[in-house]
Design a protein around this motif. Structure first.
Motif, PDB file in Angstrom:
ATOM      1  N   ARG A   4     -20.619   3.034  -4.432  1.00 50.38           N
ATOM      2  CA  ARG A   4     -19.649   3.472  -5.333  1.00 50.38           C
ATOM      3  C   ARG A   4     -18.502   3.397  -4.414  1.00 50.38           C
ATOM      4  N   ASP A   5     -18.340   4.302  -2.708  1.00 47.74           N
ATOM      5  CA  ASP A   5     -17.253   3.024  -1.906  1.00 47.74           C
ATOM      6  C   ASP A   5     -16.712   2.271  -2.520  1.00 47.74           C
ATOM      7  N   ARG A   6     -17.630   1.343  -2.385  1.00 49.59           N
ATOM      8  CA  ARG A   6     -17.606  -0.195  -2.244  1.00 49.59           C
ATOM      9  C   ARG A   6     -16.956  -0.709  -3.821  1.00 49.59           C
TER      10      ARG A   6
ATOM     11  N   THR B 280      -9.276  -0.770  -6.603  1.00 51.88           N
ATOM     12  CA  THR B 280      -7.982  -1.043  -5.804  1.00 51.88           C
ATOM     13  C   THR B 280      -7.617  -1.843  -5.534  1.00 51.88           C
ATOM     14  N   ARG B 281      -8.475  -2.915  -4.422  1.00 49.79           N
ATOM     15  CA  ARG B 281      -8.181  -4.017  -3.814  1.00 49.79           C
ATOM     16  C   ARG B 281      -7.046  -4.996  -5.278  1.00 49.79           C
TER      17      ARG B 281
ATOM     18  N   GLU C 101     -22.276   4.839  -1.071  1.00 50.35           N
ATOM     19  CA  GLU C 101     -22.166   3.417  -0.729  1.00 50.35           C
ATOM     20  C   GLU C 101     -21.293   2.926  -1.393  1.00 50.35           C
TER      21      GLU C 101
ATOM     22  N   ARG D 191       0.747  -1.061  -0.102  1.00 50.88           N
ATOM     23  CA  ARG D 191       0.305   0.187   0.396  1.00 50.88           C
ATOM     24  C   ARG D 191       0.875   1.580  -0.151  1.00 50.88           C
TER      25      ARG D 191
ATOM     26  N   MET E 299       0.224   2.841  -3.633  1.00 50.56           N
ATOM     27  CA  MET E 299      -1.654   3.307  -3.032  1.00 50.56           C
ATOM     28  C   MET E 299      -1.532   4.456  -3.790  1.00 50.56           C
TER      29      MET E 299
ATOM     30  N   GLN F 204     -15.003   1.482  -5.801  1.00 45.23           N
ATOM     31  CA  GLN F 204     -13.867   2.458  -5.721  1.00 45.23           C
ATOM     32  C   GLN F 204     -12.788   1.086  -5.175  1.00 45.23           C
ATOM     33  N   ASP F 205     -13.394   0.674  -4.162  1.00 44.81           N
ATOM     34  CA  ASP F 205     -12.131  -0.459  -2.722  1.00 44.81           C
ATOM     35  C   ASP F 205     -12.373  -1.554  -3.441  1.00 44.81           C
ATOM     36  N   ASN F 206     -13.190  -1.778  -4.439  1.00 49.60           N
ATOM     37  CA  ASN F 206     -12.786  -3.431  -5.092  1.00 49.60           C
ATOM     38  C   ASN F 206     -12.024  -3.000  -6.232  1.00 49.60           C
TER      39      ASN F 206
END
Length: 421
Positions: free
Chosen positions: A388-390, A396-397, A386, A149, A153, A392-394
């Protein structure tokens, strides 16, 4: 591998072990400090390998016949080498792992395995396993995650367009079942390893079929970032995994497993934990909507009108501003739509509106009378931010996972690794 690197450091490491074993009257002490491998300036002892093998076998309930033990030892040594490389890189990046990090990780493992508080310590004591063996493993996992990260990141940028596109895909797949999937991943960095890694993966499949818990095997053997949580990827829609993996997983029933499957980078084992019908997010959302429609003049192509629509609406900051643009462009086709359930909108509009931010013009899309741009004036129900955040997290991960694999592969290629067993 690069064989001539940091010779002075390697000599110091070997000298330290020589001094530890020199003159020892006990052969068991000499055995304890036999060298299994040298990784740059660090040494992995036979004792390190033996301790980790005991932890792996105890936590996964693997069989203990000589063939199994030999395969486990080979994979354990590869894992320990990777952990040395990861910890060395973490040190270069000044990454530290505190006691609280390790304590929280152990607590999470206890919860995942439905153990009482302190259950791990009891387990280790009952199996005569040095607690430091597990601490070292967890420390390496945490240090590597932090290092990746810190290193990458800042360069992983997920655009609004990518998130919106993923939202559209999710909406297109809204009627398809969601699959909760777990994975075990074994990397193949060198073609010469392919047969050995495939045999190891096949053996893990056999052990799981004979009762070894999939999460425990994933935690000990998988080289994916999901290893720390037992390989659990979570619920995925069709299209979120490798296309070949998607195809295979759709054939499974909950509780069934498939693999090893050779995909990009190595071998995968997949377990379908659960499958459920999705809820339709569009049915939970009501919006107050405004639109402007750009007609397509006879003889013009849609691409030029899309470009014109995007330029004309890009700076609109409110539904009032978009309404004014609509009066200038096509007053009969444009203007406020009012309150409407997203599920009642035409299919070609639904996913765009569902993923739209409030007071932000959407990308132009084809509609019945031309090219339409929409703006959500207000929203009720459904937490789009929420979602969209999920997403984005997916994204990114997934990108960090790919970068981490390449990062470790590069470290292996330039490292001095001297195997002694």
């Amino acid at each position: 591998m690069q064989l001539l690197r940091s010779a002075r450091g390697r000599f110091a490491a070997l000298l330290a072990f020589t001094l530890l074993t020199a003159g020892s009257p006990h052969s068991v002490d000499a055995q304890e400090f036999r060298i299994a491998a040298v990784v740059n300036d660090d040494v992995i002892s036979m004792s390190d390998v033996d301790d980790r093998v005991r932890l792996v076998i105890a936590s996964t309930n693997l069989q203990t016949d000589p063939r199994v033990t030999q395969q486990v030892r080979a994979q354990v040594l590869r894992t320990l080498i990777d952990e040395k490389l990861e910890l060395q890189e973490a040190k270069k990046e000044t990454v530290s792992v505190g006691l609280q990090d390790v304590t929280e990780a152990m607590s999470n493992i206890e919860q995942q395995n439905k153990m009482p508080k302190g259950g791990i310590d009891t387990f280790l004591k009952n199996h005569n396993i040095n607690r430091q063996t597990m601490v070292d493993q967890i420390t390496a996992q945490i240090a590597w995650a932090k290092t990746v990260r810190r290193r990458f990141m800042h360069s992983v940028i997920v655009s609004d367009e990518e998130i919106s596109e993923q939202l559209k895909e999710e909406q297109a797949n809204a009627g398809k079942p969601l699959s909760r999937v777990a994975e075990i991943y074994l990397s193949v960095d060198n073609p010469s390893q392919d047969t050995e890694i495939r045999e190891t993966a096949q053996h893990l499949v056999e052990e799981i079929r004979h009762g070894a818990p999939f999460p425990a095997v994933a935690r000990q053997f998988s080289q994916s970032s999901t290893a720390g949580i037992g390989g659990d990827i979570g619920y995925v829609q069709p299209g979120q995994l490798d296309p070949e993996a998607d195809k295979l997983i759709t054939q499974l029933q909950p509780g069934q497993m498939i693999g090893p499957v050779r995909l990009t980078g190595g071998y995968y084992i997949y377990l379908l934990i659960d499958r459920r019908a999705p809820s339709d997010p569009a049915g939970q959302v009501q919006v107050n909507l405004t639109q402007v429609v750009f007609p397509i003049p006879e003889g013009s192509d849609s691409a030029s009108v899309i470009a014109k629509a995007k330029a004309a609406t890009a700076d609109a900051k409110s539904c009032g501003e978009l309404t004014k643009i609509g009066r200038d462009v096509s007053p009969d086709l444009s203007g406020p739509i009012g309150d409407v359930k997203v599920s009642d909108l035409p299919a070609e509009v639904r996913s765009t509106v569902l993923g739209a931010k409030v007071a932000t013009p959407t990308d132009p899309i084809p509609v019945r009378n031309g090219i339409g741009v929409f703006m959500v004036c207000s929203r009720q129900g459904g937490d789009v931010e929420e979602t969209r955040d999920r997403i984005q997290d997916n994204i990114t991960r997934a990108r960090l996972e790919n970068l981490a694999r390449g990062y470790l592969r590069d470290l292996r290629q330039v490292a001095f690794i001297d195997l002694r067993v």
